[in-house]
Design a protein around this motif. Structure first.
Motif, PDB file in Angstrom:
ATOM      1  N   GLU A   1     -14.064 -76.080   1.110  1.00 24.13           N
ATOM      2  CA  GLU A   1     -14.694 -76.185   2.418  1.00 24.13           C
ATOM      3  C   GLU A   1     -16.011 -76.960   2.317  1.00 24.13           C
TER       4      GLU A   1
ATOM      5  N   THR B   1      -8.286 -72.289   6.478  1.00 23.53           N
ATOM      6  CA  THR B   1      -8.112 -73.727   6.672  1.00 23.53           C
ATOM      7  C   THR B   1      -9.010 -74.230   7.790  1.00 23.53           C
TER       8      THR B   1
ATOM      9  N   LEU C   1      -4.485 -72.440  -2.471  1.00 22.82           N
ATOM     10  CA  LEU C   1      -5.570 -72.731  -1.540  1.00 22.82           C
ATOM     11  C   LEU C   1      -6.804 -73.147  -2.312  1.00 22.82           C
TER      12      LEU C   1
ATOM     13  N   ALA D   1      -4.621 -67.618   5.948  1.00 21.85           N
ATOM     14  CA  ALA D   1      -4.576 -69.025   5.549  1.00 21.85           C
ATOM     15  C   ALA D   1      -5.038 -69.938   6.684  1.00 21.85           C
ATOM     16  N   ALA D   2      -4.620 -69.630   7.916  1.00 22.39           N
ATOM     17  CA  ALA D   2      -5.037 -70.451   9.056  1.00 22.39           C
ATOM     18  C   ALA D   2      -6.541 -70.348   9.275  1.00 22.39           C
TER      19      ALA D   2
ATOM     20  N   THR E   1      -4.671 -83.742   0.963  1.00 15.19           N
ATOM     21  CA  THR E   1      -4.558 -82.889   2.142  1.00 15.19           C
ATOM     22  C   THR E   1      -5.927 -82.730   2.738  1.00 15.19           C
TER      23      THR E   1
ATOM     24  N   ALA F   1     -11.227 -74.749   4.069  1.00 16.93           N
ATOM     25  CA  ALA F   1     -10.461 -74.615   2.833  1.00 16.93           C
ATOM     26  C   ALA F   1      -9.236 -75.533   2.899  1.00 16.93           C
ATOM     27  N   VAL F   2      -8.703 -75.885   1.733  1.00 17.76           N
ATOM     28  CA  VAL F   2      -7.649 -76.901   1.681  1.00 17.76           C
ATOM     29  C   VAL F   2      -6.354 -76.307   1.130  1.00 17.76           C
ATOM     30  N   PRO F   3      -5.294 -76.226   1.962  1.00 15.62           N
ATOM     31  CA  PRO F   3      -3.996 -75.789   1.445  1.00 15.62           C
ATOM     32  C   PRO F   3      -3.451 -76.817   0.456  1.00 15.62           C
TER      33      PRO F   3
ATOM     34  N   ARG G   1      -2.627 -65.996  -2.531  1.00 16.36           N
ATOM     35  CA  ARG G   1      -2.577 -66.411  -1.133  1.00 16.36           C
ATOM     36  C   ARG G   1      -1.541 -65.584  -0.362  1.00 16.36           C
TER      37      ARG G   1
ATOM     38  N   GLY H   1      -6.730 -80.770   5.143  1.00 13.72           N
ATOM     39  CA  GLY H   1      -6.965 -79.397   5.562  1.00 13.72           C
ATOM     40  C   GLY H   1      -7.052 -79.292   7.067  1.00 13.72           C
TER      41      GLY H   1
END
Length: 464
Positions: free
Chosen positions: A243, A81, A113, A77-78, A462, A85-87, A66, A464
């Motif tokens: 996702e 997300t 991630l 990453a942003a 989380t 996708a899930v941090p 990541r 996301g």
């Protein structure tokens, strides 16, 4: 090289994660980068492809992966997300059970991630082909290399359009072989009069079965879970949020003692035998979101290019073409990302001697994840391979470390930082970690953490 000094043409053979990351760093040094792949490449981020049979199974991006992708693709990453996708905090959000010991959870900022392989590859591909001077040609298969008269340098590649009968011969200043596990790089070297690299092979005798399930934020008391198989209990499983509001769940069986059920209706009862009940709870609660997919894991192969004394200039093998890992440990994409940084740094030092410099530096990146994976595989008596005193010592030490990590979060962090390629292996033997490992080893089974029912796990999911 600076942007003003870019010149020449680089060819990348293979448009999987490794090839795309290689193309990204090559674009900093070469005015033109051309990528070839034999597959038709989907663009929807949902459809898989023949050349990546593992794409339908559980993936996650380790912390170093990541970090590198964020460096190479600002906003990565942003963007991921936002796409679902899930941090995850690798220690604080993930339930880890290794050798029957539940790692003590603590939020540490070690950031991974949860993402599908298909979605990640589609994103990286979009970012790479948007770069100036980069072109990707799908349905073109690499069939060989072009060398100069004395065969001291590779000066191009031969590719064949799928379904065609006329080869294309393309000149290049550098060719990167990223054609994956089944690559013909060693044979191509032999055709040019060079020795093939020595190879190490380990067959983990592992079978996967994976399936997607519908996910509602907060429905279960954990974000992700990894329950590792062991020689004492050769079954395990992994579940990662991805996702599309889905869980990706993979059940794992090692050897004859880890036979997986063929019937999806039996998965829950299989999961009930695991060292934690997270996967059983999920399978008993969540609806399937797709068919089950089965995979017999391929043999892990490491090609020792760094040991060759003669290499042609102008050719570099990369990612799985150098070392293909047991995917059960989730290291492949992150190692490819780390190799991309190595390649970038070597290119910045100039083109002379590039292959030797790259292989020497890449081998140091590969050593740690290879030792972790191979050492764990060789702990099973039925797995064939060379067992060494060093490997036996490390396996014994890591077993003690997992016991200590059940009560000492800092020990768990040290292990995860090394496994995520964020720290060198020496961290496992730092005074504070070593003392806790040895003390827990003396305490023996009395210090083993009990398996905690999922209802008692307080990790918040989380969304996301």
């Amino acid at each position: 090289m600076s942007a003003k000094e870019k010149s020449g043409h680089a060819i990348v053979l293979g448009a999987s994660i490794g090839g795309l990351l290689a193309a990204r760093v090559l674009s900093e040094s070469y005015a033109k980068v051309t990528i070839f792949d034999r597959d038709a490449l989907p663009t929807d981020g949902v459809t898989g492809r023949k050349g990546v049979p593992q794409g339908d199974h559980t993936h996650g991006l380790l912390a170093r992966g990541r970090q590198v992708l964020e460096e190479l693709f600002p906003g990565f990453a942003a963007d991921m997300t936002a796409a679902g996708a899930v941090p995850v905090d690798v220690q604080g959000d993930v339930v880890w059970i290794n050798g029957g010991h539940r790692l003590a959870a603590k939020h540490t900022g070690l950031a991974g991630l949860g993402v599908t392989r298909i979605g990640l590859e589609a994103y990286v591909r979009r970012r790479v082909i948007a770069l100036p001077g980069v072109q990707l040609l799908a349905r073109h298969e690499a069939v060989g290399l072009i060398a100069n008269a004395d065969r001291t340098r590779v000066v191009g590649a031969r590719v064949l359009p799928v379904g065609g009968d006329t080869e294309l011969r393309l000149d290049a200043d550098l060719v990167v072989d990223a054609t994956g596990r089944g690559n013909r790089g060693p044979s191509w070297l032999a055709e040019l009069g060079y020795d093939k690299p020595a190879e190490e092979h380990v067959d983990s005798k592992t079978v996967y079965v994976s399936r997607a399930y519908r996910r509602t934020p907060g429905q279960l008391g954990f974000t992700a879970a990894v329950i590792s198989p062991s020689p004492e209990l050769p079954i395990g499983g992994v579940v990662v949020p991805v996702e599309g509001d889905r869980w990706m769940l993979t059940l794992i069986g090692v050897g004859a003692g880890g036979v997986l059920p063929a019937d999806p209706d039996a998965y829950a009862q299989f999961a009930r035998r695991l060292a934690g009940d997270e996967l059983y709870q999920l399978l008993s609660t969540c609806e399937p979101a797709g068919p089950a997919v089965r995979l017999r894991l391929p043999v892990s192969v490491r090609r020792r290019y760094e040991h060759l004394t003669r290499l042609p200039e102008g050719l570099v093998s990369f990612a799985d073409a150098v070392c293909s890992f047991n995917p059960a440990y989730g290291q492949g994409m992150t190692v490819a990302a780390a190799e991309a940084i190595v390649l970038r740094d070597c290119l910045r030092q100039g083109g002379a001697g590039l292959p030797k410099r790259f292989y020497a530096a890449a081998s140091k990146v590969i050593d740690v994840p290879w030792d972790i994976a191979v050492g764990a595989d060789l702990a099973y008596p039925e797995v064939e391979g060379v067992r060494t005193g060093k490997g036996n010592f490390l396996n014994g030490y890591v077993a003690r470390l997992h016991r200590a990590a059940a009560t000492h979060p800092e020990v768990g962090l040290a292990f995860l930082a090394v496994a995520n390629l964020m720290s060198p292996p020496q961290r496992l033997f730092s005074p504070g970690v070593l003392a806790r490992v040895l003390w827990s080893g003396r305490a023996g089974k009395a210090r083993t953490a009990p398996v905690v029912p999922v209802a008692q796990v307080t990790l918040a999911e989380t969304a996301g």
